[in-house]
Design a protein around this motif. Structure first.
Motif, PDB file in Angstrom:
ATOM      1  N   SER A  18       0.813  -1.227   0.000  1.00 39.73           N
ATOM      2  CA  SER A  18       0.000   0.000   0.000  1.00 39.73           C
ATOM      3  C   SER A  18       0.842   1.270   0.000  1.00 39.73           C
ATOM      4  O   SER A  18       0.394   2.308  -0.472  1.00 39.73           O
ATOM      5  N   THR A  19       2.049   1.230   0.542  1.00 37.24           N
ATOM      6  CA  THR A  19       2.833   2.472   0.660  1.00 37.24           C
ATOM      7  C   THR A  19       3.923   2.586  -0.396  1.00 37.24           C
ATOM      8  O   THR A  19       4.672   3.554  -0.408  1.00 37.24           O
ATOM      9  N   PHE A  20       4.021   1.599  -1.297  1.00 34.07           N
ATOM     10  CA  PHE A  20       5.079   1.639  -2.315  1.00 34.07           C
ATOM     11  C   PHE A  20       4.888   2.865  -3.210  1.00 34.07           C
ATOM     12  O   PHE A  20       3.809   3.097  -3.747  1.00 34.07           O
ATOM     13  N   ASN A  21       5.951   3.650  -3.367  1.00 33.57           N
ATOM     14  CA  ASN A  21       5.846   4.911  -4.115  1.00 33.57           C
ATOM     15  C   ASN A  21       7.099   5.122  -4.976  1.00 33.57           C
ATOM     16  O   ASN A  21       8.127   5.580  -4.490  1.00 33.57           O
ATOM     17  N   SER A  22       6.957   4.758  -6.241  1.00 33.66           N
ATOM     18  CA  SER A  22       8.100   4.883  -7.161  1.00 33.66           C
ATOM     19  C   SER A  22       8.116   6.237  -7.856  1.00 33.66           C
ATOM     20  O   SER A  22       9.052   6.537  -8.594  1.00 33.66           O
ATOM     21  N   GLY A  23       7.033   7.024  -7.659  1.00 35.31           N
ATOM     22  CA  GLY A  23       6.914   8.278  -8.404  1.00 35.31           C
ATOM     23  C   GLY A  23       6.180   8.079  -9.717  1.00 35.31           C
ATOM     24  O   GLY A  23       5.904   9.040 -10.429  1.00 35.31           O
ATOM     25  N   SER A  24       5.876   6.834 -10.046  1.00 33.11           N
ATOM     26  CA  SER A  24       5.109   6.530 -11.252  1.00 33.11           C
ATOM     27  C   SER A  24       3.817   5.850 -10.812  1.00 33.11           C
ATOM     28  O   SER A  24       3.825   4.672 -10.439  1.00 33.11           O
ATOM     29  N   GLU A  25       2.714   6.588 -10.855  1.00 37.34           N
ATOM     30  CA  GLU A  25       1.442   6.047 -10.365  1.00 37.34           C
ATOM     31  C   GLU A  25       1.031   4.748 -11.082  1.00 37.34           C
ATOM     32  O   GLU A  25       0.610   3.796 -10.428  1.00 37.34           O
ATOM     33  N   LEU A  94       9.728  -2.330 -14.039  1.00 35.93           N
ATOM     34  CA  LEU A  94      10.806  -2.222 -13.043  1.00 35.93           C
ATOM     35  C   LEU A  94      10.575  -0.917 -12.307  1.00 35.93           C
ATOM     36  O   LEU A  94      10.418   0.137 -12.937  1.00 35.93           O
ATOM     37  N   ALA A  95      10.551  -0.969 -10.992  1.00 29.23           N
ATOM     38  CA  ALA A  95      10.329   0.269 -10.233  1.00 29.23           C
ATOM     39  C   ALA A  95      11.029   0.194  -8.881  1.00 29.23           C
ATOM     40  O   ALA A  95      11.098  -0.869  -8.258  1.00 29.23           O
ATOM     41  N   VAL A  96      11.533   1.342  -8.461  1.00 30.61           N
ATOM     42  CA  VAL A  96      12.235   1.464  -7.180  1.00 30.61           C
ATOM     43  C   VAL A  96      11.507   2.522  -6.351  1.00 30.61           C
ATOM     44  O   VAL A  96      11.130   3.578  -6.885  1.00 30.61           O
ATOM     45  N   ASP A  97      11.300   2.251  -5.080  1.00 23.98           N
ATOM     46  CA  ASP A  97      10.665   3.236  -4.203  1.00 23.98           C
ATOM     47  C   ASP A  97      11.568   4.469  -4.100  1.00 23.98           C
ATOM     48  O   ASP A  97      12.801   4.342  -4.053  1.00 23.98           O
ATOM     49  N   LYS A 132       9.257   3.111 -20.122  1.00 25.52           N
ATOM     50  CA  LYS A 132       8.011   3.886 -20.116  1.00 25.52           C
ATOM     51  C   LYS A 132       8.194   5.276 -20.719  1.00 25.52           C
ATOM     52  O   LYS A 132       7.220   5.915 -21.104  1.00 25.52           O
ATOM     53  N   ASP A 133       9.423   5.756 -20.781  1.00 27.17           N
ATOM     54  CA  ASP A 133       9.696   7.066 -21.391  1.00 27.17           C
ATOM     55  C   ASP A 133      11.186   7.152 -21.745  1.00 27.17           C
ATOM     56  O   ASP A 133      11.940   6.199 -21.519  1.00 27.17           O
ATOM     57  N   ASP A 134      11.605   8.318 -22.285  1.00 28.99           N
ATOM     58  CA  ASP A 134      12.998   8.475 -22.731  1.00 28.99           C
ATOM     59  C   ASP A 134      13.992   8.316 -21.582  1.00 28.99           C
ATOM     60  O   ASP A 134      15.083   7.776 -21.753  1.00 28.99           O
TER      61      ASP A 134
END
Ligand SMILES: CC(C)(COP(=O)(O)OP(=O)(O)OC[C@H]1O[C@@H](n2cnc3c(N)ncnc32)[C@H](O)[C@@H]1OP(=O)(O)O)[C@@H](O)C(=O)NCCC(=O)NCCS
Length: 163
Positions: A18-25, A94-97, A132-134
């Motif tokens: 619930s609290t994971f926040n990679s900056g990419s919703e 792939l995502a990092v908090d 997901k982007d450049d």
């Protein structure tokens, strides 16, 4: 500063997402709301980087895929059998908090995924990624991933070079 996670484990719904926040919703929502379904349907596998306190610091997903031979650079495609496509493993996400950004965790997770793909008993020519982007594509190019012909956001790394 939080201590860097020391282990990567197969996804388990018991860990708090619930609290994971990679900056990419979209990447956070995927982990919260969709990944369990994808795992159940066997369309993705997911691996989590955990802190000593069992918090999720990062994650990635893997699934099988195929790459049209025509999308590979000519000098690489020329050395492969004349199949229409070659087998691959896709790291779809792939995502990092944000707590851990810029401390080497994203790179460590990428290496972990490459190691997992390269040591599988089931053959795959390359790990492919959908950036997901450049900015994300630049991250993969930093690790010598090469562009596929269909999109600059689709990149690959031959697994033979990893081994
Ligand atoms: C992209 C992401 C996974 C990187 O994770 P991170 O933990 O911050 O990255 P690291 O600290 O492990 O960086 C490892 C190396 O990559 C380099 N790097 C990081 N981001 C980079 C970028 N956007 N472009 C080029 N190089 C980059 C770092 O400088 C570092 O280089 P070094 O090992 O030579 O010092 C993270 O920022 C993230 O989760 N972003 C949001 C989601 C996302 O974009 N996912 C990507 C796939 S869709």
């Amino acid at each position: 500063m939080s201590r860097l996670p020391s282990r990567v484990v197969a996804f388990d719904a018991a860990y708090d997402r619930s609290t994971f926040n990679s900056g990419s919703e979209p990447l956070d929502r995927y982990l919260r709301e969709q990944v369990t379904q994808d795992i159940r349907r066997r369309v993705a596998a997911c691996f989590l980087a955990l802190t000593d306190e069992q918090h999720i610091a990062g994650y990635y997903t893997l699934a099988t895929a195929s790459v049209p031979l025509a999308d590979l650079p000519a000098d690489i495609g020329r050395k492969l059998p004349r199949y229409r496509a070659v087998p691959a493993i896709r790291m779809g996400r792939l995502a990092v908090d944000q707590t851990f950004k810029g401390q080497g965790l994203g790179g460590a997770l990428l290496v972990n995924a490459l190691w997992r793909a390269a040591s599988s008993e089931i053959a795959a020519f390359a790990l492919i990624v959908d950036a997901k982007d450049d900015q994300a594509a630049a991250f993969y190019r930093h690790y010598e991933f090469l562009e596929l012909a269909d999109s600059p956001l689709h990149l690959f790394l031959p697994l033979a070079t990893v081994r």
